[in-house]
Every structure is written in structure tokens, then in C-alpha cells.
Design an enzyme around this catalytic site. Structure first.
Site, PDB file in Angstrom:
ATOM      1  N   SER A 207       0.856  -1.022  -0.043  1.00 19.56           N
ATOM      2  CA  SER A 207       0.013   0.030  -0.107  1.00 19.56           C
ATOM      3  C   SER A 207       0.855   1.262   0.021  1.00 19.56           C
ATOM      4  CB  SER A 207      -0.829  -0.125   1.419  1.00 19.56           C
ATOM      5  OG  SER A 207      -1.481   1.370   1.475  1.00 19.56           O
TER       6      SER A 207
ATOM      7  N   TYR B  99      -2.887  -1.303   9.895  1.00 22.43           N
ATOM      8  CA  TYR B  99      -2.809  -1.568   8.453  1.00 22.43           C
ATOM      9  C   TYR B  99      -1.575  -1.018   7.922  1.00 22.43           C
ATOM     10  CZ  TYR B  99      -3.981  -1.742   3.439  1.00 22.43           C
ATOM     11  OH  TYR B  99      -4.055  -1.776   2.405  1.00 22.43           O
TER      12      TYR B  99
END
Length: 253
Positions: A147, A160
Site C-alpha cells: 500500500s 494496517y
């Protein structure tokens, strides 16, 4: 998207393939000539997704996997190899967020541990479970979905962000370790993509991404698929240990 059958005959496992990015990847990879198995914890949905792609004359089948369960990971890899007769590519796409919207003080230990268990440990164990088949292939390629959030330090998403930062670091270590087996390991780092999993994201953050990108529009799943195809193809056989941000120029490391 024109793919010129870059993956003709390749055998690829895509985790988290029942919907969202994983489904888009499976569709694109199969269109590029690959035989694909999609794996997901959503057992009914993964079979529906496979049937939907089969109806498009694509060679895709589905299996169930729980990335929090090591035995399930081992079984998934074994079933995939049996179905495909080997394995040339692994796309570690499956992950969970769970920590969105919470500050570092509000985040619970249980949530942090769950995110790490699936996103980091699950990626590691799935890679290990697939290694014998990837070695035998002689042209094995692993693509880890990271990400861009750890590249810019997204707030209120600590578990995350930490997990995806770990995936990037793990990609480099695996690339060093598996290079002797002619296995490439690379990471793709998308920005905020419009999929089911990002429906909870506040409009303000969607707007932030759109306005701050060099390419000022929403990011769609197909915007990421080409990078995954490339990383699995012979065009990328001398590229390993790299992280490719695919976010329209929101982050330029």
C-alpha cells in the site's frame, strides 16, 4: 486493457480473489492467458466469483482459505498446485484493515494482532507454502500487495500501515533469499482504490487522494492490474525486491 497474452500458460494463485482488487487481478491475469485459482475466506463468494469468470471463458477456479489459519494456508497451496499441475506465480493480495478511523491510542491490541496475523504472517506463510512449486517452475514470481500508506504515513490506520510497511520490508528480504531459486519477489503499492473494502473510508480522504494525485481522478482496480501482470511476466524477470507505487502520483518516493 491490452495484455497481449503476456501470461500465456502461467499458473497463478491470487489470494483475496473473491471481490475487489483480487477479483480484478484474477480477471486480468486470466485474460492475459494465465490459469488462475482465486482463494478467499468468503467460501460462497469465491465460488460465485470463479463461476462469473468462467462464464467469460476464463480459466479460473476458486478455493477457500483462512490466512489466520496455517493449516488452511497449507491446504490451499496444495489444492492449487494439484489443480494447476504446478505454480508459476503467487499474488499475495488478501488483507484486512479493521483499524480504520482509530487513533493509535484507541486501537486495541486484539485488532493490531489480528491485522498483523492476516496481512503479515499470512503473506509469509502462503509464500512458504507455495515455494516448492514456485522453485520447480523455474520462473516463479511472487507479487505482494502492499500500500502507499506506509510511504506517506497515513493517520488513524496504524495497524494496517504497519502491516503494509512490514510487507514491503519482507518483500526485500524474500527477494534476497529466493533469488538463488530464480524466484522474483516484488511489491505493488496501490493508493486508495474504489472497491468494496474502501467503502468505509471518509469522503475527506477520498478527496485528499484525488486532489493530491498528479493524475487527478479516482483510482480503479484496473489501474493496478497492469502492474501485477507485468511483475508476473517475463518482462520483469530481472526485477526483484522492488516496491512499485501505483497511485496516480500521490506518492513519488
Amino acid at each position: 486493457m491490452t495484455t497481449h497474452r503476456l501470461l500465456e500458460g502461467r499458473r497463478v494463485l491470487v489470494t483475496g480473489g473473491a471481490r475487489g482488487l483480487g477479483f480484478a487481478f484474477a480477471q486480468a491475469l486470466a485474460t492475459a492467458g494465465a490459469r488462475v485459482v482465486i482463494a478467499d475466506i468468503l467460501s460462497e463468494r469465491v465460488q460465485q466469483a470463479a463461476a462469473e469468470l468462467q462464464a467469460q471463458d476464463l480459466d479460473v477456479s476458486g478455493v477457500t482459505v483462512d490466512l489466520a489459519n496455517p493449516a488452511s494456508i497449507t491446504a490451499c497451496a496444495a489444492e492449487t498446485v494439484q489443480r494447476l499441475g504446478g505454480l508459476d506465480g503467487l499474488v499475495n493480495n488478501a488483507s484486512i484493515t479493521n483499524s480504520g478511523g482509530k487513533t493509535c491510542e484507541e486501537l486495541s491490541i486484539d485488532t493490531f494482532d489480528q491485522v498483523m496475523q492476516v496481512n503479515v504472517r499470512g503473506t509469509w506463510l502462503m509464500t512458504v507454502a507455495c515455494l516448492p512449486a514456485l522453485r520447480e517452475s523455474g520462473r516463479g514470481a511472487v507479487v505482494n500487495l502492499a500500500s502507499d500508506t506506509p510511504l506517506w504515513g497515513a493517520t488513524n490506520l496504524l495497524a494496517y500501515v504497519a502491516s503494509k510497511g512490514a510487507v514491503i520490508a519482507m518483500t526485500r528480504s524474500l527477494a534476497r533469499e529466493l533469488g538463488k531459486d530464480n524466484i522474483t519477489v516484488n511489491a505493488i503499492a496501490p493508493g486508495l482504490v474504489l472497491v468494496e473494502a474502501t467503502a468505509y473510508v471518509p469522503e475527506a480522504r477520498h478527496r485528499l487522494y484525488t486532489e493530491q494525485r498528479a493524475l487527478q481522478r479516482a483510482q480503479l482496480p484496473d489501474d493496478v492490474s497492469g502492474a501485477v501482470i507485468f511483475a508476473l511476466s517475463d518482462l520483469a524477470r530481472f526485477i526483484t525486491g522492488q516496491t512499485l507505487p501505483v497511485n496516480g502520483g500521490f506518492v513519488m518516493p
